[in-house]
Design a protein around this motif. Sequence first.
Motif, PDB file in Angstrom:
ATOM      1  N   LEU A  64       1.696   2.932  -6.021  1.00 17.01           N
ATOM      2  CA  LEU A  64       1.483   4.113  -5.902  1.00 17.01           C
ATOM      3  C   LEU A  64       1.329   4.945  -6.970  1.00 17.01           C
ATOM      4  O   LEU A  64       0.699   5.700  -7.031  1.00 17.01           O
TER       5      LEU A  64
ATOM      6  N   VAL B 112      -7.635  -2.964  -4.091  1.00 16.42           N
ATOM      7  CA  VAL B 112      -7.189  -1.242  -3.993  1.00 16.42           C
ATOM      8  C   VAL B 112      -8.451  -0.366  -5.594  1.00 16.42           C
ATOM      9  O   VAL B 112      -8.560   0.511  -4.727  1.00 16.42           O
TER      10      VAL B 112
ATOM     11  N   LEU C 271     -11.003   1.996  -4.696  1.00 18.09           N
ATOM     12  CA  LEU C 271     -10.705   3.585  -4.580  1.00 18.09           C
ATOM     13  C   LEU C 271     -11.992   3.749  -6.106  1.00 18.09           C
ATOM     14  O   LEU C 271     -12.048   4.788  -5.855  1.00 18.09           O
TER      15      LEU C 271
ATOM     16  N   TYR D 189      -8.065   7.409   1.467  1.00 19.75           N
ATOM     17  CA  TYR D 189      -8.506   7.725   0.367  1.00 19.75           C
ATOM     18  C   TYR D 189      -9.788   5.945  -0.021  1.00 19.75           C
ATOM     19  O   TYR D 189      -9.981   5.954  -1.184  1.00 19.75           O
ATOM     20  N   LEU D 190      -9.247   5.024   1.217  1.00 16.64           N
ATOM     21  CA  LEU D 190      -9.621   3.525   1.051  1.00 16.64           C
ATOM     22  C   LEU D 190     -10.899   3.834   1.271  1.00 16.64           C
ATOM     23  O   LEU D 190     -11.299   3.907   2.812  1.00 16.64           O
TER      24      LEU D 190
ATOM     25  N   ILE E 123      -0.548  13.305  -2.235  1.00 17.57           N
ATOM     26  CA  ILE E 123      -0.370  11.865  -1.215  1.00 17.57           C
ATOM     27  C   ILE E 123       1.521  11.734  -1.328  1.00 17.57           C
ATOM     28  O   ILE E 123       1.069  11.192  -0.358  1.00 17.57           O
TER      29      ILE E 123
ATOM     30  N   LEU F 264      -1.831   6.687   0.754  1.00 19.76           N
ATOM     31  CA  LEU F 264      -3.222   6.052   0.465  1.00 19.76           C
ATOM     32  C   LEU F 264      -4.043   6.249   1.737  1.00 19.76           C
ATOM     33  O   LEU F 264      -5.816   6.020   1.744  1.00 19.76           O
TER      34      LEU F 264
ATOM     35  N   LEU G  96      -6.169  10.934  -7.157  1.00 18.55           N
ATOM     36  CA  LEU G  96      -4.913  10.416  -6.686  1.00 18.55           C
ATOM     37  C   LEU G  96      -3.819  12.110  -7.217  1.00 18.55           C
ATOM     38  O   LEU G  96      -3.475  11.627  -8.804  1.00 18.55           O
TER      39      LEU G  96
ATOM     40  N   LEU H 141       0.401  -0.961   0.102  1.00 24.14           N
ATOM     41  CA  LEU H 141      -0.230   0.133  -0.065  1.00 24.14           C
ATOM     42  C   LEU H 141       0.909   0.907   0.339  1.00 24.14           C
ATOM     43  O   LEU H 141       0.226   2.653  -0.184  1.00 24.14           O
TER      44      LEU H 141
END
Length: 384
Positions: A185, A231, A235, A212-213, A200, A209, A196, A179
């Motif tokens: 990323l 993920v 997102l 953002y989840l 970040i 992150l 994103l 992650l």
Amino acid sequence: MTKENKDSRKLPKGERKKLVYEKVAEQHSEAKVVRKIVFTLTILFVVLFAGLGGGGYFYIKNALQPVDETNQQEVPVEIPIGSTSTGIGQILEDNGIIRDARIFKYYVKFKNESGFMAGEYKLKPSMDISEVIDALKTGTVMKDVVMQLTIPEGKQLTQIAEIIAEKTNREYDDVLKKLNDPDFLEDLMAKYPDLLTDKILDDQVKYPLEGYLFPATYPFYEENPTLEEIVSTMLDKTRSVVLEYLPLAEEKGLSLHELLTMSSLIEEEATQKVDRDKISSVFYNRIETGMKLQTDPTVLYAHGEHKDRVYYKDLEIDSPYNTYQYYGLPPGPIANAGVMSIEAALTPAETDSLYFLATPTGDVLFSKTLEEHNRKKNEHITNQ
């Protein structure tokens, strides 16, 4: 026959074929413009009509939302062969999957969606309109759910990593490392450029992150989904929810990153009994008067631990997340926020409160002055 047509007959076969393709593409482009115009005019009519009853904007906005975000019960829905978008919309509305068949029809036309598959589906009232459309095109919800990930509101990235690791039989350290992997990323940022941003990757951000989840229940229909699939699914949900609020955030002078950050503070301070818009008001009032936010959850986040109470010694930590030492918002979110906190961040209550206090019973008491705040603190906290 026009001169242009006569001239085209003199061209070699390959060139004539190219010219035909160009004309078809031009016609498709014109048709797309016409569809947008028709859709806009239709929606304006619907908005005008709905506005007479009290708020066209909210009518359209609500019609695109899930019927019940908390209802995960599967509803069998049959889509007959040859069904039109009008017919499909009515079936979905009758079964409680969408709010308004008319808005569904116009949305499908505007998005130029097609390829809906007839058959037996299992749909949920918690699905938003885009998820319903994707399901009808792919048939994924016809499969049995193999695994579900439930991410509650207010969870931090480390806690989300624990949930993923437990449900997928992975090592926690491996999940957390993935992650935060720069290459991972970078791929996600390329896939979600509207969600994103470079914010970040700020050096002061603890976990890129974080926040953002989106908190939700995520069903998966295949065994052993990859972390990329997990993920990305999360997102997708975040984007479908958050981007809707971006125009309001911009009006308030907030970037998407700042919106999620403010929302996370509200989420972490809120209790079941409190009005989140009042907490939001306190934060904005403090910023406007040049005060520090001084919210305990940011101190705990800086320490990387969860405790029921923050002590004076905890406030000494030197971290940009420590809002007792640094002014303004922290570098990024400190947890994931739900819709209620996001809306509170955008529509704070109109108060002149500068302090709030959560009591052991879950009540939150608001004060205008430090003297009033300390009096309530002595009454409800110190003497406990």
